[in-house]
Design a protein around this motif. Structure first.
Motif, PDB file in Angstrom:
ATOM      1  N   ARG A  71       2.886 -23.390 -31.846  1.00  0.00           N
ATOM      2  CA  ARG A  71       2.022 -24.185 -30.966  1.00  0.00           C
ATOM      3  C   ARG A  71       2.697 -24.489 -29.644  1.00  0.00           C
ATOM      4  O   ARG A  71       2.047 -24.587 -28.605  1.00  0.00           O
ATOM      5  N   LEU A  72       4.014 -24.664 -29.649  1.00  0.00           N
ATOM      6  CA  LEU A  72       4.746 -24.915 -28.400  1.00  0.00           C
ATOM      7  C   LEU A  72       4.603 -23.710 -27.469  1.00  0.00           C
ATOM      8  O   LEU A  72       4.388 -23.872 -26.258  1.00  0.00           O
ATOM      9  N   ALA A  73       4.684 -22.512 -28.038  1.00  0.00           N
ATOM     10  CA  ALA A  73       4.513 -21.303 -27.222  1.00  0.00           C
ATOM     11  C   ALA A  73       3.114 -21.267 -26.619  1.00  0.00           C
ATOM     12  O   ALA A  73       2.930 -20.820 -25.479  1.00  0.00           O
ATOM     13  N   LEU A  74       2.130 -21.764 -27.365  1.00  0.00           N
ATOM     14  CA  LEU A  74       0.762 -21.806 -26.854  1.00  0.00           C
ATOM     15  C   LEU A  74       0.633 -22.846 -25.742  1.00  0.00           C
ATOM     16  O   LEU A  74      -0.036 -22.598 -24.726  1.00  0.00           O
ATOM     17  N   ASP A  77       5.042 -33.187 -22.380  1.00  0.00           N
ATOM     18  CA  ASP A  77       4.666 -34.480 -21.808  1.00  0.00           C
ATOM     19  C   ASP A  77       3.274 -34.342 -21.192  1.00  0.00           C
ATOM     20  O   ASP A  77       2.731 -33.238 -21.081  1.00  0.00           O
ATOM     21  N   ILE A  78       2.709 -35.477 -20.824  1.00  0.00           N
ATOM     22  CA  ILE A  78       1.444 -35.519 -20.090  1.00  0.00           C
ATOM     23  C   ILE A  78       1.755 -35.987 -18.681  1.00  0.00           C
ATOM     24  O   ILE A  78       2.447 -36.995 -18.490  1.00  0.00           O
ATOM     25  N   THR A  79       1.280 -35.271 -17.685  1.00  0.00           N
ATOM     26  CA  THR A  79       1.614 -35.608 -16.304  1.00  0.00           C
ATOM     27  C   THR A  79       1.040 -36.958 -15.889  1.00  0.00           C
ATOM     28  O   THR A  79       0.050 -37.429 -16.445  1.00  0.00           O
ATOM     29  N   THR A  80       1.678 -37.557 -14.881  1.00  0.00           N
ATOM     30  CA  THR A  80       1.224 -38.814 -14.299  1.00  0.00           C
ATOM     31  C   THR A  80       0.887 -38.569 -12.827  1.00  0.00           C
ATOM     32  O   THR A  80       0.966 -37.441 -12.334  1.00  0.00           O
ATOM     33  N   LEU A  95      -1.168 -31.142 -19.435  1.00  0.00           N
ATOM     34  CA  LEU A  95      -0.046 -30.757 -20.273  1.00  0.00           C
ATOM     35  C   LEU A  95       1.121 -30.267 -19.427  1.00  0.00           C
ATOM     36  O   LEU A  95       0.939 -29.492 -18.482  1.00  0.00           O
ATOM     37  N   LYS A  96       2.318 -30.724 -19.775  1.00  0.00           N
ATOM     38  CA  LYS A  96       3.528 -30.321 -19.057  1.00  0.00           C
ATOM     39  C   LYS A  96       4.611 -30.003 -20.077  1.00  0.00           C
ATOM     40  O   LYS A  96       4.834 -30.776 -21.018  1.00  0.00           O
ATOM     41  N   GLN A 152       1.684 -21.578 -22.456  1.00  0.00           N
ATOM     42  CA  GLN A 152       0.638 -20.786 -21.799  1.00  0.00           C
ATOM     43  C   GLN A 152      -0.445 -21.673 -21.178  1.00  0.00           C
ATOM     44  O   GLN A 152      -1.071 -21.284 -20.191  1.00  0.00           O
ATOM     45  N   LEU A 153      -0.653 -22.843 -21.781  1.00  0.00           N
ATOM     46  CA  LEU A 153      -1.739 -23.725 -21.350  1.00  0.00           C
ATOM     47  C   LEU A 153      -1.274 -24.842 -20.424  1.00  0.00           C
ATOM     48  O   LEU A 153      -2.071 -25.707 -20.048  1.00  0.00           O
ATOM     49  N   ALA A 154      -0.008 -24.857 -20.076  1.00  0.00           N
ATOM     50  CA  ALA A 154       0.541 -25.917 -19.220  1.00  0.00           C
ATOM     51  C   ALA A 154      -0.255 -26.026 -17.930  1.00  0.00           C
ATOM     52  O   ALA A 154      -0.654 -25.023 -17.338  1.00  0.00           O
ATOM     53  N   GLY A 155      -0.489 -27.264 -17.494  1.00  0.00           N
ATOM     54  CA  GLY A 155      -1.248 -27.512 -16.278  1.00  0.00           C
ATOM     55  C   GLY A 155      -2.711 -27.796 -16.542  1.00  0.00           C
ATOM     56  O   GLY A 155      -3.438 -28.210 -15.639  1.00  0.00           O
ATOM     57  N   LYS A 156      -3.138 -27.590 -17.767  1.00  0.00           N
ATOM     58  CA  LYS A 156      -4.541 -27.847 -18.117  1.00  0.00           C
ATOM     59  C   LYS A 156      -4.681 -29.220 -18.767  1.00  0.00           C
ATOM     60  O   LYS A 156      -3.726 -29.766 -19.319  1.00  0.00           O
ATOM     61  N   LYS A 157      -5.894 -29.776 -18.705  1.00  0.00           N
ATOM     62  CA  LYS A 157      -6.168 -31.048 -19.348  1.00  0.00           C
ATOM     63  C   LYS A 157      -6.326 -30.838 -20.858  1.00  0.00           C
ATOM     64  O   LYS A 157      -6.930 -29.840 -21.278  1.00  0.00           O
ATOM     65  N   PRO A 158      -5.793 -31.748 -21.674  1.00  0.00           N
ATOM     66  CA  PRO A 158      -5.886 -31.581 -23.125  1.00  0.00           C
ATOM     67  C   PRO A 158      -7.305 -31.338 -23.629  1.00  0.00           C
ATOM     68  O   PRO A 158      -7.519 -30.507 -24.511  1.00  0.00           O
ATOM     69  N   LYS A 159      -8.284 -32.026 -23.049  1.00  0.00           N
ATOM     70  CA  LYS A 159      -9.663 -31.887 -23.533  1.00  0.00           C
ATOM     71  C   LYS A 159     -10.193 -30.460 -23.345  1.00  0.00           C
ATOM     72  O   LYS A 159     -11.110 -30.042 -24.045  1.00  0.00           O
TER      73      LYS A 159
END
Length: 227
Positions: free
Chosen positions: A74-77, A45-48, A58-59, A80-87
């Motif tokens: 990609r889900l595993a990646l 999901d994308i945080t609000t 990313l959440k 690792q990247l959770a909490g970062k902005k998609p851009k």
């Protein structure tokens, strides 16, 4: 079929097997398609604003495997990247993604891999269509929405939004009389309520990330060429 597979079919010319748009935009759009797919599956999901006051990041909702090897990688990646902005992570999410998707389509008999050499020296692979039935169904769904005004389902709406972010809708729907009206309709679809809130957030953030990443890459390329 994944959204990323459908997107790639639309972005490769059936006859020449060449992409209709260049890098990094195409690769970022593929990464965006994967994130949208994972959102549809309830994995990401994308945080609000309600998420610790840090929206647009990313959440991970469910890190368990989907059963699809490409999505699971990609889900595993994303975990690792959770909490970062998609851009900020489009480069990592898009790395080594296009070739596996192309190979999947070839293994299914939808595309065929043709090995050639540019100037007789440099090896290059083209991916012309082998069986265009599925792509024809995708195009029919796109045209129903873009030209006839029907309401898109979530997958078709996501495809249109990603194509709009790349600014390639007229290259995909080539028989439109009014190209500006076609692009305007695509933009309207991208911004309308055709999907659940989580999916809309993911699509809109992927659109922004694709656009911003392309601008950053283009600026960096221009700067390096000028030195």
């Amino acid at each position: 079929m994944l959204i990323a597979e459908d997107l790639l079919l639309l972005l490769y010319d059936d006859e020449t097997g060449k992409p209709l748009t260049g890098s990094p935009g195409l690769d970022y759009a593929l990464a965006g398609a994967v994130v949208v797919e994972l959102t549809l599956l309830g994995k990401v999901d994308i945080t609000t604003d309600s998420d610790d006051g840090k929206p647009g990041r990313l959440k991970v909702l469910d890190p368990s495997p989907t059963g699809d090897a490409l999505l699971d990688e990609r889900l595993a990646l994303v975990v690792q990247l959770a909490g970062k902005k998609p851009k900020d992570v489009m480069g990592k999410l898009s790395k080594k993604l296009r070739d596996p998707v192309l190979r999947r389509l070839a293994e299914r008999g939808i595309l065929q891999a043709e090995e050639n050499k540019v100037l007789g020296l440099f090896p290059v692979t083209r991916w012309p269509a082998k069986d265009a039935q599925h792509e024809g169904e995708i195009r029919a769904a796109l045209e129903n929405v873009l030209k006839l005004g029907t309401t898109p389902d979530e997958r078709t709406g996501a495809l249109i939004a990603l194509l709009s972010a790349l600014d390639v809708v007229p290259k995909v729907v080539t028989d439109a009389v009014d190209r500006k009206a076609l692009k305007r309709r695509a933009k309207e679809i991208a911004e309308s309520d055709w999907a659940a809130a989580a999916v809309r957030r993911a699509v809109q953030d992927m659109q922004t990330a694709i656009t911003m990443s392309i601008v950053v890459a283009s600026t960096a390329g221009a700067a390096s060429s000028g030195t």
